[in-house]
Design a protein around this motif. Structure first.
Motif, PDB file in Angstrom:
ATOM      1  N   VAL A 121       0.844  -1.208   0.000  1.00  0.00           N
ATOM      2  CA  VAL A 121       0.000   0.000   0.000  1.00  0.00           C
ATOM      3  C   VAL A 121       0.870   1.246   0.000  1.00  0.00           C
ATOM      4  CG1 VAL A 121      -1.705   1.310   1.314  1.00  0.00           C
ATOM      5  CG2 VAL A 121      -1.951  -1.164   1.103  1.00  0.00           C
ATOM      6  N   GLY A 122       1.924   1.246   0.816  1.00  0.00           N
ATOM      7  CA  GLY A 122       2.833   2.387   0.829  1.00  0.00           C
ATOM      8  C   GLY A 122       3.519   2.605  -0.507  1.00  0.00           C
ATOM      9  N   GLU A 123       3.960   1.525  -1.142  1.00  0.00           N
ATOM     10  CA  GLU A 123       4.614   1.654  -2.440  1.00  0.00           C
ATOM     11  C   GLU A 123       3.665   2.193  -3.499  1.00  0.00           C
ATOM     12  OE1 GLU A 123       5.977  -2.322  -3.003  1.00  0.00           O
ATOM     13  OE2 GLU A 123       7.811  -2.029  -1.798  1.00  0.00           O
ATOM     14  N   LEU A 124       2.414   1.728  -3.489  1.00  0.00           N
ATOM     15  CA  LEU A 124       1.426   2.239  -4.442  1.00  0.00           C
ATOM     16  C   LEU A 124       1.163   3.722  -4.208  1.00  0.00           C
ATOM     17  CD1 LEU A 124      -1.051  -0.777  -4.446  1.00  0.00           C
ATOM     18  CD2 LEU A 124       0.488  -0.098  -6.296  1.00  0.00           C
TER      19      LEU A 124
ATOM     20  N   ARG B 143       1.097  10.317  -5.240  1.00  0.00           N
ATOM     21  CA  ARG B 143       1.838  11.480  -4.722  1.00  0.00           C
ATOM     22  C   ARG B 143       2.151  11.344  -3.235  1.00  0.00           C
ATOM     23  NH1 ARG B 143      -0.918  16.788  -7.727  1.00  0.00           N
ATOM     24  NH2 ARG B 143      -1.091  15.842  -9.818  1.00  0.00           N
ATOM     25  N   ASP B 144       2.373  10.123  -2.784  1.00  0.00           N
ATOM     26  CA  ASP B 144       2.744   9.823  -1.401  1.00  0.00           C
ATOM     27  C   ASP B 144       1.630  10.150  -0.408  1.00  0.00           C
ATOM     28  OD1 ASP B 144       4.692   8.583   0.153  1.00  0.00           O
ATOM     29  OD2 ASP B 144       5.590  10.467   0.794  1.00  0.00           O
ATOM     30  N   SER B 145       0.387  10.128  -0.877  1.00  0.00           N
ATOM     31  CA  SER B 145      -0.748  10.412   0.007  1.00  0.00           C
ATOM     32  C   SER B 145      -1.241   9.124   0.649  1.00  0.00           C
ATOM     33  CB  SER B 145      -1.890  11.046  -0.787  1.00  0.00           C
ATOM     34  OG  SER B 145      -2.396  10.132  -1.756  1.00  0.00           O
TER      35      SER B 145
ATOM     36  N   ASN C 211      -9.884   1.646   6.866  1.00  0.00           N
ATOM     37  CA  ASN C 211      -9.363   1.604   5.504  1.00  0.00           C
ATOM     38  C   ASN C 211      -8.138   2.498   5.384  1.00  0.00           C
ATOM     39  OD1 ASN C 211     -11.538   0.025   4.252  1.00  0.00           O
ATOM     40  ND2 ASN C 211     -12.816   1.832   4.573  1.00  0.00           N
ATOM     41  N   VAL C 212      -7.463   2.399   4.225  1.00  0.00           N
ATOM     42  CA  VAL C 212      -6.482   3.394   3.819  1.00  0.00           C
ATOM     43  C   VAL C 212      -6.983   4.032   2.534  1.00  0.00           C
ATOM     44  CG1 VAL C 212      -4.142   3.815   2.980  1.00  0.00           C
ATOM     45  CG2 VAL C 212      -4.508   2.249   4.889  1.00  0.00           C
ATOM     46  N   GLN C 213      -6.946   5.365   2.497  1.00  0.00           N
ATOM     47  CA  GLN C 213      -7.343   6.100   1.292  1.00  0.00           C
ATOM     48  C   GLN C 213      -6.120   6.739   0.652  1.00  0.00           C
ATOM     49  OE1 GLN C 213     -11.948   7.255   2.530  1.00  0.00           O
ATOM     50  NE2 GLN C 213     -10.448   8.881   2.365  1.00  0.00           N
ATOM     51  N   LEU C 214      -5.990   6.507  -0.651  1.00  0.00           N
ATOM     52  CA  LEU C 214      -4.964   7.159  -1.456  1.00  0.00           C
ATOM     53  C   LEU C 214      -5.623   8.241  -2.292  1.00  0.00           C
ATOM     54  CD1 LEU C 214      -3.047   3.999  -2.771  1.00  0.00           C
ATOM     55  CD2 LEU C 214      -2.792   5.181  -0.579  1.00  0.00           C
ATOM     56  N   HIS C 215      -4.837   9.224  -2.708  1.00  0.00           N
ATOM     57  CA  HIS C 215      -5.355  10.317  -3.542  1.00  0.00           C
ATOM     58  C   HIS C 215      -4.459  10.508  -4.764  1.00  0.00           C
ATOM     59  CE1 HIS C 215      -8.391  11.482  -0.590  1.00  0.00           C
ATOM     60  NE2 HIS C 215      -7.469  11.275   0.336  1.00  0.00           N
ATOM     61  N   TRP C 216      -4.935  11.332  -5.670  1.00  0.00           N
ATOM     62  CA  TRP C 216      -4.188  11.677  -6.882  1.00  0.00           C
ATOM     63  C   TRP C 216      -3.993  10.473  -7.828  1.00  0.00           C
ATOM     64  CZ3 TRP C 216      -4.235  16.626  -7.456  1.00  0.00           C
ATOM     65  CH2 TRP C 216      -4.130  17.475  -6.344  1.00  0.00           C
ATOM     66  N   VAL C 217      -4.887   9.497  -7.739  1.00  0.00           N
ATOM     67  CA  VAL C 217      -4.768   8.313  -8.591  1.00  0.00           C
ATOM     68  C   VAL C 217      -5.413   8.591  -9.947  1.00  0.00           C
ATOM     69  CG1 VAL C 217      -5.377   5.874  -8.838  1.00  0.00           C
ATOM     70  CG2 VAL C 217      -4.754   6.793  -6.576  1.00  0.00           C
ATOM     71  N   ARG C 218      -4.716   8.284 -11.032  1.00  0.00           N
ATOM     72  CA  ARG C 218      -5.239   8.454 -12.389  1.00  0.00           C
ATOM     73  C   ARG C 218      -5.964   7.185 -12.817  1.00  0.00           C
ATOM     74  NH1 ARG C 218      -1.361   9.498 -16.795  1.00  0.00           N
ATOM     75  NH2 ARG C 218      -0.584   7.461 -16.096  1.00  0.00           N
ATOM     76  N   VAL C 219      -7.012   7.337 -13.626  1.00  0.00           N
ATOM     77  CA  VAL C 219      -7.731   6.157 -14.105  1.00  0.00           C
ATOM     78  C   VAL C 219      -6.804   5.256 -14.911  1.00  0.00           C
ATOM     79  CG1 VAL C 219      -8.615   7.159 -16.275  1.00  0.00           C
ATOM     80  CG2 VAL C 219      -9.916   5.361 -15.088  1.00  0.00           C
TER      81      VAL C 219
ATOM     82  N   SER D  56       1.534   8.783   5.175  1.00  0.00           N
ATOM     83  CA  SER D  56       2.009   8.861   3.795  1.00  0.00           C
ATOM     84  C   SER D  56       2.458   7.472   3.388  1.00  0.00           C
ATOM     85  CB  SER D  56       3.186   9.842   3.664  1.00  0.00           C
ATOM     86  OG  SER D  56       4.329   9.340   4.344  1.00  0.00           O
ATOM     87  N   GLY D  57       2.652   7.282   2.092  1.00  0.00           N
ATOM     88  CA  GLY D  57       3.188   6.015   1.646  1.00  0.00           C
ATOM     89  C   GLY D  57       4.563   5.751   2.208  1.00  0.00           C
ATOM     90  N   THR D  58       5.370   6.791   2.301  1.00  0.00           N
ATOM     91  CA  THR D  58       6.715   6.654   2.861  1.00  0.00           C
ATOM     92  C   THR D  58       6.659   6.170   4.306  1.00  0.00           C
ATOM     93  OG1 THR D  58       7.545   8.396   1.406  1.00  0.00           O
ATOM     94  CG2 THR D  58       8.838   7.905   3.385  1.00  0.00           C
ATOM     95  N   VAL D  59       5.752   6.729   5.090  1.00  0.00           N
ATOM     96  CA  VAL D  59       5.600   6.313   6.483  1.00  0.00           C
ATOM     97  C   VAL D  59       5.133   4.865   6.574  1.00  0.00           C
ATOM     98  CG1 VAL D  59       4.189   6.661   8.554  1.00  0.00           C
ATOM     99  CG2 VAL D  59       5.274   8.619   7.448  1.00  0.00           C
TER     100      VAL D  59
END
Length: 573
Positions: free
Chosen positions: A127-130, A136-138, A146-154, A370-373
């Protein structure tokens, strides 16, 4: 045992379960037929939400955002955990003035479904790597585990799915009119004081029913919670159906069943059915409850389509009768109510497991990581002998199976990541929704506002001992994703008028709410005070003022909620 229909589940006399007079269709499939009565129902009738995945993979990911059909974009994408996020630069004053299309950016929030909050360190790392590669490391840890990611392109969604599914994760029905993520005790199976392990129940519900086309067209979202921990750590009073660990005097450990909870703009606390179910029975009872909702839930108006409205109209006695006679084909066993909760349900701190190892509950600030964390936390957990973590309904993360000799090393590594097992009272008890940065419904910013307030309160109240927790929940709109009605201090985002007459971001204040806890025997909703609103910039000032007033005027060991409900309005300003 057959329930006595003349009594409520608490033993009080109940009105007989009469069917109310009907004046017009509510869009109930079992009563009115399946003709769709609004555009959302038309979209679902025209094509199953789950079928959109093939179009995403074969068409939209190849041809780009502009190729997406509007009904897929604004409807069916949700069945796979995707919402368009808010276009940057649109202030809160325009939220209600613009259409969804005008508010939407060409990027997506992608919600990773994590039932029971359970992740291996390998899954956490993926999940962090994605996040770092596609988002954008969100990354936000939500209060739904859950975990929510942002800035994902279709264009990237199929690859994200492939990598999630390669490690046993998915986004199936993470959103939409479906059975959403199943909340589970973060310490299921390892806690020394656990009443019953809910892990098999969560696994069977998810394995049998998530992605089932027969349950993929509900009136609205359907939320589930299962716990066997005595802290009752899954906010069961505000879910559509919940199973809470109890010990039956004759049958032993099992679950007490609750239905009809939910917040948003009209808050309802769940009602007990008075029924005891074993772990083996619980998945079938869950299946019965969700089918009652599917067939009898109100579909005509979206804002009345949650199960809580059906339960409020029917009452627990009639709901149980319909569940038993029309869906289960048998009577449920009467059972005891859960005892009052014991201990904090966020599991922050270092605790001994029943096998002698430790679990370590860590607090980020208002769930923002963040993904890094996440990747670094996976590394730190493994270095401490762990291969498992759990997310909590309180925006926290728990590392399981830690070698006692490596606890200090884990705590030091976590602190470097902005995570702590010994947070200040306000860092521990503050949660916040996504807010205006990404959410199209939001009116104000929440994550940074709440984080700034926490930092200020840590500084200003550093010398004050809080012997009972004071929860602070910050929400960007009226929909209560951050559970504002069940917080000691709940803040509903809106524009407020400043001293100079200019509108600025701010909050309406709710005071004295809370779910059952070790400090509060009964759940209750917060009160509002006429005209009590605070600006975002004045948030820390207000909280400091009302906390100091509480400490100065409370009775001995009186909770903030009890004080807030008995105090006059001037004391709360």
């Amino acid at each position: 045992m057959t329930p006595d229909p003349s009594l409520t589940t608490s033993g009080a006399p109940a009105a007989p379960p009469a069917r109310p007079a009907r004046t017009r269709s509510n869009g109930q499939w079992a009563v009115d037929g399946r003709a769709p009565l609004n555009h959302n129902e038309e979209v679902k009738a025209a094509g199953p939400g789950l079928d959109v995945r093939e179009r995403i993979e074969r068409v939209y990911a190849r041809e780009g955002f502009s190729s997406i059909d509007p009904d897929d974009l604004n409807g069916r994408f949700r069945w796979w955990g995707l919402y368009t996020q808010r276009r940057p630069g649109i202030d809160g004053g325009r939220t209600a003035q613009l259409s969804n299309e005008e508010l939407s950016d060409e990027f997506f929030m992608l919600r990773v479904r994590i039932d029971g909050g359970a992740l291996t360190t390998q899954q956490l790392r993926v999940v962090g790597e994605l996040s770092t590669r596609f988002g954008r490391d969100s990354a936000d840890i939500t209060d739904r585990q859950n975990v929510q990611l942002h800035w994902v392109r279709v264009e990237d969604v199929p690859q994200v799915w492939r990598e999630l599914e390669a490690v046993g994760l998915r986004t199936t029905e993470a959103c939409g009119d479906t059975p959403r993520v199943v909340l589970g005790s973060p310490v299921a199976g390892i806690a020394r004081e656990e009443v019953v392990d809910p892990t098999p129940v969560v696994a069977e519900i998810v394995g049998r029913f998530v992605g089932d086309p027969e349950l993929a067209n509900l009136p609205r979202k359907f939320k589930t919670a299962v716990t066997g921990h005595p802290s009752q750590d899954v906010v069961h009073e505000i879910n559509d159906v919940s199973f809470v660990g109890v010990v039956h005097p004759e049958l032993g450990p099992g679950f007490d069943v609750w239905v009809g909870g939910g917040l948003s703009t009209s808050a309802h606390l769940a009602q007990r059915l008075g029924a005891f179910v074993t772990a083996d029975e619980a998945p079938d009872v869950w299946h019965g409850v969700v089918r009652v909702f599917r067939d009898h839930g109100y579909r005509r108006l979206r804002n009345k389509a949650r199960l809580k409205y059906l339960v409020a109209d029917w009452g627990a006695a009639r709901f149980r009768e319909v569940l038993e006679t029309e869906y289960l084909g048998r009577r449920l066993t009467d059972g005891p109510a859960p005892p009052p909760p014991r201990g904090p349900g966020d599991h922050v701190g270092v605790h001994e497991q029943k096998d002698g190892r430790r679990y370590v509950g860590l607090a980020p600030t208002v769930g923002r990581v963040s993904g890094t964390v996440l990747r670094a936390l996976a590394d730190a957990a493994e270095a401490a002998g762990s291969g498992r973590v759990r997310l909590t309904p309180h925006q926290k993360v728990v590392v399981l199976d830690v070698d006692p000799a490596r606890v200090d090393a884990l705590l030091a590594a976590a602190r470097e990541l902005g995570l702590t097992a010994a947070p200040s009272p306000f860092r521990r008890s503050t949660i916040a929704c996504t807010g205006i940065q990404f959410c199209k419904l939001a009116i104000v910013e929440t994550k940074a506002t709440a984080a700034d307030a926490v930092a200020e309160l840590e500084r200003r109240l550093a010398g004050i001992e809080l012997d009972t927790p004071i929860t602070l929940h910050v929400n960007g709109c009226p929909n209560s994703c951050a559970r504002i009605q069940t917080a000691d201090i709940g803040l509903k985002g809106q524009l407020v008028t400043g001293d100079d007459g200019v509108q600025v971001p701010g909050f309406q204040v709710h005071l004295g709410g809370g779910l059952a806890s070790a400090d509060r025997a009964e759940p209750g909703l917060g009160r509002t005070v006429r005209g009590l609103k605070v600006s975002a910039t004045g948030l820390a000032d207000y909280v400091e003022r009302v906390v100091r007033r509480y400490l100065d005027t409370r009775a001995d060991r009186e909770t903030f909620a009890a004080w807030a409900h008995r105090s006059d309005e001037e004391a709360l300003r």
